[in-house]
Design a protein around this motif. Structure first.
Motif, PDB file in Angstrom:
ATOM      1  N   VAL A 150      23.401  44.580  36.636  1.00 37.22           N
ATOM      2  CA  VAL A 150      23.495  44.659  35.172  1.00 37.22           C
ATOM      3  C   VAL A 150      24.664  45.589  34.850  1.00 37.22           C
ATOM      4  O   VAL A 150      24.728  46.700  35.366  1.00 37.22           O
ATOM      5  N   VAL A 151      25.593  45.108  34.022  1.00 42.12           N
ATOM      6  CA  VAL A 151      26.763  45.911  33.680  1.00 42.12           C
ATOM      7  C   VAL A 151      26.626  46.392  32.248  1.00 42.12           C
ATOM      8  O   VAL A 151      26.237  45.624  31.368  1.00 42.12           O
TER       9      VAL A 151
ATOM     10  N   LEU B  27      21.985  50.644  36.942  1.00 39.37           N
ATOM     11  CA  LEU B  27      22.972  49.906  36.155  1.00 39.37           C
ATOM     12  C   LEU B  27      24.385  50.203  36.637  1.00 39.37           C
ATOM     13  O   LEU B  27      24.660  51.274  37.168  1.00 39.37           O
ATOM     14  N   THR B  28      25.259  49.252  36.423  1.00 38.32           N
ATOM     15  CA  THR B  28      26.670  49.435  36.719  1.00 38.32           C
ATOM     16  C   THR B  28      27.354  49.812  35.413  1.00 38.32           C
ATOM     17  O   THR B  28      27.398  49.015  34.481  1.00 38.32           O
ATOM     18  N   VAL B  29      27.849  51.052  35.332  1.00 38.05           N
ATOM     19  CA  VAL B  29      28.402  51.544  34.075  1.00 38.05           C
ATOM     20  C   VAL B  29      29.909  51.331  34.049  1.00 38.05           C
ATOM     21  O   VAL B  29      30.632  51.859  34.899  1.00 38.05           O
ATOM     22  N   ALA B  30      30.383  50.534  33.079  1.00 37.20           N
ATOM     23  CA  ALA B  30      31.827  50.381  32.881  1.00 37.20           C
ATOM     24  C   ALA B  30      32.306  51.593  32.100  1.00 37.20           C
ATOM     25  O   ALA B  30      31.770  51.906  31.047  1.00 37.20           O
TER      26      ALA B  30
ATOM     27  N   ASN C 189      37.350  47.577  28.686  1.00 41.99           N
ATOM     28  CA  ASN C 189      38.011  46.429  29.320  1.00 41.99           C
ATOM     29  C   ASN C 189      37.590  46.218  30.775  1.00 41.99           C
ATOM     30  O   ASN C 189      38.054  45.289  31.426  1.00 41.99           O
ATOM     31  N   GLU C 190      36.706  47.067  31.279  1.00 43.33           N
ATOM     32  CA  GLU C 190      36.191  46.861  32.639  1.00 43.33           C
ATOM     33  C   GLU C 190      34.923  46.003  32.647  1.00 43.33           C
ATOM     34  O   GLU C 190      34.453  45.588  33.705  1.00 43.33           O
ATOM     35  N   LEU C 191      34.372  45.761  31.462  1.00 43.42           N
ATOM     36  CA  LEU C 191      33.070  45.106  31.379  1.00 43.42           C
ATOM     37  C   LEU C 191      33.090  43.722  32.047  1.00 43.42           C
ATOM     38  O   LEU C 191      32.256  43.427  32.917  1.00 43.42           O
TER      39      LEU C 191
ATOM     40  N   GLY D 297      32.695  49.061  41.978  1.00 41.95           N
ATOM     41  CA  GLY D 297      31.464  48.560  41.378  1.00 41.95           C
ATOM     42  C   GLY D 297      30.597  47.836  42.395  1.00 41.95           C
ATOM     43  O   GLY D 297      29.365  47.977  42.393  1.00 41.95           O
ATOM     44  N   LEU D 298      31.227  47.077  43.277  1.00 39.54           N
ATOM     45  CA  LEU D 298      30.475  46.357  44.312  1.00 39.54           C
ATOM     46  C   LEU D 298      29.862  47.324  45.320  1.00 39.54           C
ATOM     47  O   LEU D 298      28.752  47.130  45.805  1.00 39.54           O
TER      48      LEU D 298
END
Lengths: 712, 712
Positions: free
Chosen positions: B237-238, B275-278, B282-284, B456-457
């Motif tokens: 989840v981003v 959660l993956t926090v942008a 623009n990284e979303l 992120g990965l």
């Protein structure tokens, strides 16, 4: 300064040494591009056997060319280069571009080959671009021998230590319609000419409005800073520095043999010199574009105009995270906006039109003009959907958007304040945005990038003003007493000044130092009590042979009264003797315990690339663990020194926390300036450390000083 | 968990309340889009007078619709909504989408209107999307009533609190060819359904592979964290959180509170929940794309493959700045690479092909396979020119590039390790890159963005593993002694526990506390000397009426011996009485001076949105000025607690600097876990502060404890 121009970059005659008939070879491509572009000078292919290339007569040697050669492009392998260079030298060629790799980036053998060609260049007065360069172009002279197609003439000058980065820049510029180039130089290994020379050239080149640099490593860093400080007074210069981590430095070394130092230090001193530092490689062109098209910002007071709350919020976040200010707009401005926007609109900054442009995007231009006419506003950032109204709402809005774009461009010119626009429709390249770009308004896809550009315009406005009005101070001459002191140390075969000598030297440069005595006898101890009072006092061993004073039992603190002094003195002397047999002991330094204060550190190193650099930070764990320090190249201006105090992350401590009073900033700034002077006057000083300095509400105390001389 | 699904988002019947014939109105657009997309269910336009919209029969009231209505889209103004809601309730409608603005975002009147509709919703069991929402779509059900054209079905679920951001996401996805969507929800004001509900729904929705959230503010933050912790075990989840510079500064009563409620806190606890926090808006989409297309990374061991030194260098810098590791590749791997690359190639990581692909870009695929087959390599990042060989070198290379793209896609599948590609030619959209995208390899223009996606990965791989195997610990029950202690405090009408009560409560939860005595008499002083030894001891006033103990002369330190104790005791009592007439004095707390150690702070606040949050940091200026702290929502898992220690920027201090031994990490982790338990067991605790805790080489000492209860 006119002599800084590299005339061979506007050549009238070009020799291509190693011309080729193979279209994949540089010796073919260069000639082809020169012909395609209509280069007006003469081209001389050089080849031992062939007589013609692409219809141009070839010569078997450089010597046999019938006129002077301004510039030679050498396309042959590394081993052939020294011989060719000598031929070029005999012919009086001014500049040589050496494409071949296989020099210092490959190790020992390559290093000495590079030294050889550098020597030949000096001997014959030829300037070298490269080796290991991607080439050069000067589009205003129709001279493109880098083999990069599809580039147009314009105001950006590119100096890059990577061919790929040059291609990246060219591709990105082409996507931003209308961004063109003046001169490109691939610097390669900088065997002769380096970043300093190219920047000096571009500073003088009227076709170059904004030099853009991709740097893996400087060679003559100090020279570069001097040049940059002058050039950036007139032209913005954008730089991206890679090799900022150990991994990056290793990669750079194997690429161009470049050496780099601490990235934080490099950024600080590049900023000091007035350069605009791109923190990410993809910021290089957007920043250059903003600085090319727009005037520098007068201040950090920004207005945001948005057609949606999400974008307004993100813009506000980004701006304040970058230290920019969403300015309060005037009541009169609000009233004017209220007159044309629906009641749901947010009239405080960021202004959100709340649907007020849905039926007529022309309202954007009205709002923009109202905001720019507010005297509080120095920069306008528009964020949201502009350019996409046609797509999003109705086909019929297309012409209105186009007309609005023209009006925005006209408003930009009229108000002379920077205006930038972000639109989520940018990647779709709608017509209105292309028109807007052509009027000179930068267009961005990302809010973050737009804000980075705003920050760049603010920063350049600030540094330009700073560097124009605050020249670095020029050092005093070396006073005789200082010369004698250094000489005494040299005569004694020491590179480290004893602590009292260091304190003495600081005093000669007018730096206030607390009274002290170097006790060598019982009598001195008595005098100490008379002179320094009964305490509390600190005692430290003075010996050139004892580096770690505490370890040697050589430091005693908080001593009060004659008896404590006596016994501490004897303990120190005895412990020192026991610690290191035969240690030469000069005596014991006695000084009052410093009043408590904020613990600072001021240090100077001689960076192998940039020369003397001053470091300022908070002492203790802050400097050790958080590395919360600021750097400036010596000499500093007063504004530089002031900037150092404000820049550290923990600068709040200087203002006083937990009930402590603020420190005496003026005194610390003065101290930094005096250290800058001292180090300038003494090029033989290789290291200097005041650690710690206690900063008080009034004044400061230098608690420990260490000065090291270089090898003679 | 199946009940989390919002069935009305897959409706079989839709009513459009406020249908319109005006093409610019939502009541027109929704019907049009449903018809265009071939929505298979029934559409019921509702209008008081009209009988037909776009060929569909209209009804004058909701009640008159001849079948059940699953979902109602309300397009009418705010004031009409309560009445309509009741009609919908009578009809048994499950979900209502309220487009109108004019609710809580506008002030008092709007707030109460919003409360009214929320009440009606609860009464009738209708779920509300909005109000003030941009709408919803479920493309797999051909139900698009947000009026967003040109979106394709796919795996991204979007939950956005901004219509503009939704458009941004859609535009960017369309530029990245092939990225499609499952469900979109504009959350609006969250009068009823909120981020937690939508995320729970998407967790269960098989069409949604990666939920993507743009959040301005959570309402049920605690619930959201619980849901996120479960969903992210199965799906990435981003999230991008805006409003971060204004966030939560209010209501900070205590020292700890002042630092909390911040963006930093939010990021920490979102990460804790998996959660993956942008960090940038623009990284979303790039992050969502990477997580959609690629498996999570097994570790942070990265290989870089480059066709140019500049890009290799920049990639190396970016990777190591993000804490990723350029792994050492095996000797066997180097040999294989050497077999296909020219001698100038750099065979250490980053691998630079040095022209080895110029004539045949197919060599990229060979190198990629060699690198991915290296067991040390868990992620491969390719940077440079790929996709541009046709343009840059020769037309004939085009087909080879296309074929190479297919091979790279095949290799990606075969090795099951993430592979990403950056090319400077991305904005030109060459065919090879489109092919590559279609095979499932993400393609980036910017090195920085590609590296952000690698990070992120890696991060998701790590947090998924962590949260799957380390559930947060469940609290003990509240022991009777603890209950009594709190009750006594309540009975005494106090919300602050006295210091010894706080220490007592910590002891009940098995937290080691140094011996102490609360002296109320001469006899207690004598007992203190017997029990605590002769010193040095510390004494502190115990009084519910004295908050600032030091100011009241209520703290004396380093006391040794009975006499010192006696006189300090009397001074403290007298000073306290003088400081505050009538102050209730409980006695004086006497404890041994703590051994020196690293000064830590552990605090708990109840965040109004997220509930109890634990903060950990270094004490003193580190926490006050540098705000160098880490946060986790309570309850914590042991892995969470360990993460807190490693995360602070000054964590090196915990390992021992300046000759100090490392602190007892295990003991501090244990302490954090026990505090987490204690606070879980006592929901009535509103604040808790251990400040400072001295961490030793073995164990720790809690030097001061403060616990505040909420209002009953």
């Amino acid at each position: 300064m006119n002599s800084s121009r590299l005339s061979f970059l506007s050549p009238e005659t070009i020799a291509v040494v190693g011309a080729s008939k193979d279209p994949t070879k540089r010796g073919y491509q260069a000639i082809r591009q020169l012909l395609l572009d209509g280069f007006s000078g003469n081209i001389y292919p050089i080849h031992p056997r062939e007589t013609e290339f692409q219809g141009i007569r070839a010569y078997s040697t450089v010597a046999s060319v019938p006129e002077n050669i301004d510039l030679a492009l050498i396309c042959t392998p590394a081993v052939t280069v020294p011989g060719i260079m000598k031929e070029l030298g005999d012919k009086g060629v001014k500049g040589a571009i050496i494409l071949a790799g296989g020099f210092s980036e490959t190790g020992e053998a390559g290093l000495s080959l590079e030294a050889e060609i550098a020597e030949i260049a000096t001997e014959y007065g030829i300037r070298i671009v490269g080796p290991n360069t991607s080439g050069v172009f000067n589009l205003h002279a129709r001279m493109n021998i880098v083999g990069m197609p599809n580039v147009q003439a314009g105001g950006l000058g590119i100096v890059s230590q990577s061919g790929n980065m040059a291609l990246t820049i060219a591709t990105e510029a082409s996507m931003r319609g209308g961004l063109g180039f003046s001169t490109y130089v691939g610097v390669g290994n900088q065997a002769d000419l380096g970043f300093n020379d190219y920047l000096a050239h571009m500073g003088q080149d009227p076709d170059t409005k904004v030099p853009v640099l991709y740097v893996e490593g400087f060679k003559k860093g100090r020279k570069f800073l001097d040049v940059a400080r002058e050039v950036t007074k007139e032209k913005p210069v954008v730089v991206y520095k890679s090799g900022r981590t150990l991994a990056g430095q290793a990669a750079a070394k194997s690429h161009t043999g470049a050496l780099s130092g601490s990235y934080d230090m490099t950024v600080d001193i590049l900023d000091q010199a007035g350069l605009t530092v791109a923190r990410q490689s993809n910021e290089l062109i957007p920043l250059a574009e903003a600085l090319l098209l727009l005037p520098p910002a007068k201040s950090n007071r920004i207005a945001v105009l948005a057609d949606g709350g999400g974008h307004a919020t993100i813009a506000a976040d980004c701006l304040s995270e970058q230290g920019l200010k969403l300015v309060d707009i005037e009541e009169a401005t609000r009233k004017k906006l209220a007159g044309i926007l629906p009641s749901a609109a947010s009239l405080s900054n960021p202004v959100d039109v709340a649907g007020g442009t849905d039926a007529n995007p022309g309202v954007f231009a009205d709002c923009a003009e109202i905001l720019l006419s507010d005297p509080n506003v120095d920069v306008l950032l528009i964020v949201g959907l502009f350019g996409g109204y046609k797509l999003r709402f109705a086909e019929s809005l297309g012409p209105i958007e186009n007309e609005t774009a023209l009006r925005l461009g006209e408003i930009l010119k009229r108000y002379g304040k920077p205006m930038l626009l972000q639109s989520l429709y940018t990647p779709l390249r709608p017509e209105a945005l292309e028109i807007l770009r052509n009027t000179g308004v930068p267009v961005h896809e990302s809010i973050e990038m737009a804000v980075t550009c705003v920050a760049g315009l603010v920063q350049y406005g600030y540094t330009q003003k700073r560097n124009r009005s605050h020249p670095p101070t020029i050092a005093n001459e070396q006073p005789e007493a200082a010369r004698d002191l250094v000489k005494a140390c040299r005569d004694d075969n020491r590179s480290a000044l004893l602590e009292f000598e260091a304190l003495e030297l600081l005093k000669i440069y007018d730096i206030p130092i607390a009274d002290y005595i170097v006790a060598r006898s019982q009598g001195d101890l008595n005098r100490a009590v008379v002179k320094l009072g009964s305490g509390p006092l600190a005692m430290k061993i003075v010996s050139q042979d004892i580096l770690h004073k505490t370890e040697a039992g050589g430091v005693k603190l908080k001593l009060s009264g004659r008896d404590a002094l006596n016994s501490a003195y004897h303990d120190i002397i005895n412990d020192a003797k026991a610690y290191k047999t035969g240690a030469r002991i000069e005596g014991v330094l006695i000084a009052p315990m410093a009043k408590s204060g904020v613990e600072l550190i001021i240090g100077v190193i001689r960076d192998p690339i940039f020369g003397p650099v001053l470091m300022f930070g908070l002492g203790g764990t802050m400097v050790e663990v958080m590395k919360d320090v600021s750097f400036r190249a010596i000499p500093l201006s007063r504004a530089d020194a002031e900037g150092m105090l404000g820049q550290i992350k923990s600068s709040k401590i200087l203002e006083g926390v937990r009930g402590a009073p603020p420190i005496d900033r003026a005194a610390i700034v003065e101290l930094i300036m005096k250290i800058s002077n001292l180090v300038q006057a003494h090029p033989e000083i290789s290291e200097l450390d005041l650690n710690p300095v206690f900063a008080h509400a009034v004044g400061f105390t230098v608690v420990d000083a260490r000065i090291i001389l270089d090898d003679e």
